[in-house]
Design a protein around this motif. Structure first.
Motif, PDB file in Angstrom:
ATOM      1  N   LEU A 180      -3.800   8.646   6.395  1.00 48.89           N
ATOM      2  CA  LEU A 180      -4.474   7.384   6.655  1.00 48.89           C
ATOM      3  C   LEU A 180      -4.676   6.718   5.303  1.00 48.89           C
ATOM      4  N   THR A 181      -4.641   5.394   5.280  1.00 53.97           N
ATOM      5  CA  THR A 181      -4.886   4.730   3.999  1.00 53.97           C
ATOM      6  C   THR A 181      -6.392   4.639   3.745  1.00 53.97           C
ATOM      7  N   ALA A 182      -6.741   4.556   2.464  1.00 54.90           N
ATOM      8  CA  ALA A 182      -8.123   4.224   2.060  1.00 54.90           C
ATOM      9  C   ALA A 182      -8.028   3.601   0.676  1.00 54.90           C
ATOM     10  N   TYR A 183      -9.003   2.775   0.381  1.00 54.78           N
ATOM     11  CA  TYR A 183      -8.966   2.038  -0.890  1.00 54.78           C
ATOM     12  C   TYR A 183     -10.308   2.082  -1.612  1.00 54.78           C
ATOM     13  N   ASP A 184     -11.294   2.728  -0.995  1.00 54.14           N
ATOM     14  CA  ASP A 184     -12.607   2.769  -1.650  1.00 54.14           C
ATOM     15  C   ASP A 184     -13.283   4.120  -1.412  1.00 54.14           C
ATOM     16  N   ILE A 226      -4.567  11.056   1.996  1.00 54.43           N
ATOM     17  CA  ILE A 226      -5.055   9.676   1.953  1.00 54.43           C
ATOM     18  C   ILE A 226      -4.075   8.877   1.104  1.00 54.43           C
ATOM     19  N   LEU A 227      -3.606   7.789   1.664  1.00 59.07           N
ATOM     20  CA  LEU A 227      -2.651   6.934   0.956  1.00 59.07           C
ATOM     21  C   LEU A 227      -3.376   5.712   0.397  1.00 59.07           C
ATOM     22  N   VAL A 228      -3.328   5.581  -0.930  1.00 57.06           N
ATOM     23  CA  VAL A 228      -3.786   4.333  -1.558  1.00 57.06           C
ATOM     24  C   VAL A 228      -2.542   3.457  -1.583  1.00 57.06           C
ATOM     25  N   GLY A 229      -2.322   2.787  -0.468  1.00 55.08           N
ATOM     26  CA  GLY A 229      -1.075   2.049  -0.265  1.00 55.08           C
ATOM     27  C   GLY A 229      -1.141   0.668  -0.884  1.00 55.08           C
ATOM     28  N   ASP A 230       0.046   0.124  -1.136  1.00 51.32           N
ATOM     29  CA  ASP A 230       0.052  -1.268  -1.633  1.00 51.32           C
ATOM     30  C   ASP A 230      -0.249  -2.238  -0.480  1.00 51.32           C
ATOM     31  N   SER A 231      -0.449  -1.686   0.735  1.00 54.25           N
ATOM     32  CA  SER A 231      -0.994  -2.499   1.830  1.00 54.25           C
ATOM     33  C   SER A 231      -2.338  -3.096   1.415  1.00 54.25           C
ATOM     34  N   LEU A 232      -2.936  -2.574   0.358  1.00 51.77           N
ATOM     35  CA  LEU A 232      -4.195  -3.140  -0.137  1.00 51.77           C
ATOM     36  C   LEU A 232      -4.022  -4.611  -0.511  1.00 51.77           C
ATOM     37  N   ALA A 256      -0.465   7.705  -4.065  1.00 52.25           N
ATOM     38  CA  ALA A 256      -0.630   6.313  -4.521  1.00 52.25           C
ATOM     39  C   ALA A 256       0.734   5.630  -4.565  1.00 52.25           C
ATOM     40  N   ASP A 257       0.767   4.398  -4.126  1.00 54.26           N
ATOM     41  CA  ASP A 257       2.023   3.636  -4.109  1.00 54.26           C
ATOM     42  C   ASP A 257       2.378   3.091  -5.481  1.00 54.26           C
ATOM     43  N   LEU A 258       3.644   3.223  -5.839  1.00 53.57           N
ATOM     44  CA  LEU A 258       4.186   2.451  -6.966  1.00 53.57           C
ATOM     45  C   LEU A 258       4.487   1.066  -6.404  1.00 53.57           C
ATOM     46  N   VAL A 313       3.022  10.295  -5.870  1.00 54.87           N
ATOM     47  CA  VAL A 313       3.298   8.852  -5.822  1.00 54.87           C
ATOM     48  C   VAL A 313       4.336   8.578  -4.731  1.00 54.87           C
ATOM     49  N   LYS A 314       4.319   7.351  -4.250  1.00 45.78           N
ATOM     50  CA  LYS A 314       5.289   6.949  -3.219  1.00 45.78           C
ATOM     51  C   LYS A 314       6.048   5.726  -3.710  1.00 45.78           C
ATOM     52  N   LEU A 315       7.328   5.706  -3.423  1.00 47.89           N
ATOM     53  CA  LEU A 315       8.141   4.522  -3.743  1.00 47.89           C
ATOM     54  C   LEU A 315       9.071   4.215  -2.582  1.00 47.89           C
ATOM     55  N   VAL A 335       9.147  12.047   3.134  1.00 47.05           N
ATOM     56  CA  VAL A 335       9.693  10.699   3.285  1.00 47.05           C
ATOM     57  C   VAL A 335       8.985   9.975   4.433  1.00 47.05           C
ATOM     58  N   VAL A 336       8.491   8.789   4.126  1.00 52.62           N
ATOM     59  CA  VAL A 336       7.902   7.930   5.162  1.00 52.62           C
ATOM     60  C   VAL A 336       9.041   7.201   5.857  1.00 52.62           C
ATOM     61  N   LEU A 337       8.988   7.163   7.187  1.00 53.61           N
ATOM     62  CA  LEU A 337       9.954   6.390   7.973  1.00 53.61           C
ATOM     63  C   LEU A 337       9.173   5.296   8.685  1.00 53.61           C
ATOM     64  N   GLU A 338       9.426   4.049   8.320  1.00 53.97           N
ATOM     65  CA  GLU A 338       8.645   2.941   8.896  1.00 53.97           C
ATOM     66  C   GLU A 338       9.524   2.079   9.800  1.00 53.97           C
ATOM     67  N   CYS A 339       9.059   1.836  11.005  1.00 60.97           N
ATOM     68  CA  CYS A 339       9.762   0.983  11.986  1.00 60.97           C
ATOM     69  C   CYS A 339      11.216   1.397  12.147  1.00 60.97           C
ATOM     70  N   GLY A 398       5.870   9.367   9.959  1.00 58.60           N
ATOM     71  CA  GLY A 398       6.261   8.169  10.711  1.00 58.60           C
ATOM     72  C   GLY A 398       5.176   7.108  10.757  1.00 58.60           C
ATOM     73  N   ILE A 399       5.643   5.868  10.779  1.00 65.23           N
ATOM     74  CA  ILE A 399       4.755   4.732  11.106  1.00 65.23           C
ATOM     75  C   ILE A 399       5.665   3.812  11.918  1.00 65.23           C
ATOM     76  N   GLY A 400       5.471   3.822  13.238  1.00 73.61           N
ATOM     77  CA  GLY A 400       6.419   3.125  14.104  1.00 73.61           C
ATOM     78  C   GLY A 400       7.751   3.859  14.151  1.00 73.61           C
ATOM     79  N   GLN A 436       2.078  11.454  10.745  1.00 72.35           N
ATOM     80  CA  GLN A 436       1.905  10.024  11.040  1.00 72.35           C
ATOM     81  C   GLN A 436       1.009   9.408   9.992  1.00 72.35           C
ATOM     82  N   VAL A 437       1.245   8.119   9.721  1.00 73.56           N
ATOM     83  CA  VAL A 437       0.359   7.373   8.825  1.00 73.56           C
ATOM     84  C   VAL A 437      -0.001   6.048   9.477  1.00 73.56           C
ATOM     85  N   LEU A 438      -1.231   5.606   9.265  1.00 69.45           N
ATOM     86  CA  LEU A 438      -1.640   4.264   9.688  1.00 69.45           C
ATOM     87  C   LEU A 438      -2.441   3.624   8.566  1.00 69.45           C
TER      88      LEU A 438
HETATM   89  O1  KIV Z   1       1.070   0.634   1.774  1.00 68.19           O
HETATM   90  C1  KIV Z   1       0.964   1.274   2.828  1.00 68.19           C
HETATM   91  O2  KIV Z   1      -0.104   1.331   3.456  1.00 68.19           O
HETATM   92  C2  KIV Z   1       2.137   1.988   3.305  1.00 68.19           C
HETATM   93  C3  KIV Z   1       2.110   2.486   4.719  1.00 68.19           C
HETATM   94  C4  KIV Z   1       2.361   1.370   5.642  1.00 68.19           C
HETATM   95  C5  KIV Z   1       3.066   3.613   4.915  1.00 68.19           C
HETATM   96  O3  KIV Z   1       3.093   2.108   2.602  1.00 68.19           O
END
Ligand code: KIV
Length: 265
Positions: free
Chosen positions: A23-27, A42-48, A84-86, A113-115, A180-184, A203-205, A213-215
């Motif tokens: 699951l993502t979190a940012y704080d 916990i994914l500190v995703g660039d979805s932030l 953490a996302d690059l 890290v994730k890219l 490896v994340v597989l999205e959509c 997976g996400i979608g 799974q990640v959301l």
């Molecule tokens: O940044 C993000 O939250 C992600 C997920 C959608 C996998 O990369």
């Protein structure tokens, strides 16, 4: 003392058919609650860039932004591994990538890290993993390239693109990627990739056959301005936030999430 999840734990979870929950979190506040509810990563995703900064894509996110959020998240996590996302344009060559990965790990305190990307990132993944950086790859819909893809669409529907994704996934594993994340991605393609790899697929979608799974947190608690088809709101039936996170965790583990309506066929 609680044992921290590592990339080795993830691999053995795959071998033992135990689902991995991300699951993502940012704080700090959410990170503590998410860790307490037993989420594995916990994914500190660039979805932030979208859910914290209000942009319409992840493209404006900078390495400093990820570091700022990651260093708020990591000290709260006793068990969860923090990924953490690059961000966009921070890994255009192996040297730039490893420098920025080092910043995410040394300043942001991240554990992995994730890219995004396949073939084009093989040299970079090899360089980073040889130098001891755990790496999660990201295939399918890669949101950093949304302007090139022409929108947020399902990927790998055509024979050629599906074949390419399977080749990329195996090549990333050979280059040392840890997951490896597989999205959509259509369910049958995600299933093939999951069976072909020794490393876990997240997976996400991408259907429930994925090893985990990640959301995005804001999607999972129903407060995003746009809720993509592959998400579900777990903050329902009178649950509070910790209970919603627990329900999501249980639903991934018992494979009731994702349901067919959250998948692409
Ligand atoms: O940044 C993000 O939250 C992600 C997920 C959608 C996998 O990369």
């Amino acid at each position: 003392m609680t044992k921290r999840i590592t990339v080795k734990t993830l691999r053995s979870m795959k071998q033992n058919s135990e689902k991995i929950v991300l699951l993502t979190a940012y704080d700090a506040s959410f990170a503590r609650v998410i860790d307490e509810q037993g989420v594995d990563v916990i994914l500190v995703g660039d979805s932030l860039g979208m859910v914290m900064q209000g942009h319409d894509s992840t493209v404006p996110v900078r390495v400093d932004d990820i570091i700022y959020h990651s260093k708020s998240v990591v000290p709260q996590c006793k068990r969860a591994m923090v990924m953490a996302d690059l961000p966009f344009m921070s890994y255009t060559n192996p040297n730039q990538a490893i420098k920025n990965a080092a910043r995410l790990m040394q300043e942001g305190l991240a554990h992995i890290v994730k890219l995004e990307g396949g073939e084009a990132q093989l040299e970079t993944v090899r360089h980073m993993t040889r130098h001891g950086v755990p790496v999660c790859a990201h295939l399918g819909l890669t949101p950093q390239t949304v302007h090139k893809l022409g929108g947020y669409r399902v990927q790998g529907r055509e024979e050629d693109s599906a074949k390419q994704m399977r080749t990329d996934a195996l090549a990333l594993q050979d280059a040392g990627a840890d997951a490896v994340v597989l999205e959509c991605v259509p369910v049958d393609l995600a299933e093939k990739i999951t069976h072909e790899l020794e490393i876990p697929t997240i997976g996400i979608g991408a259907g429930r056959v994925c090893d985990g799974q990640v959301l995005v947190l804001q999607d999972m608690i129903g407060i995003s301005s746009l809720a993509p088809k592959f998400t579900a709101n777990f903050l329902v039936d009178g649950r509070n936030i910790p209970e919603a996170i627990k329900a999501y965790t249980q639903a991934v583990r018992d494979e009731s999430f994702p349901a067919d309506e959250q998948c692409f066929f």
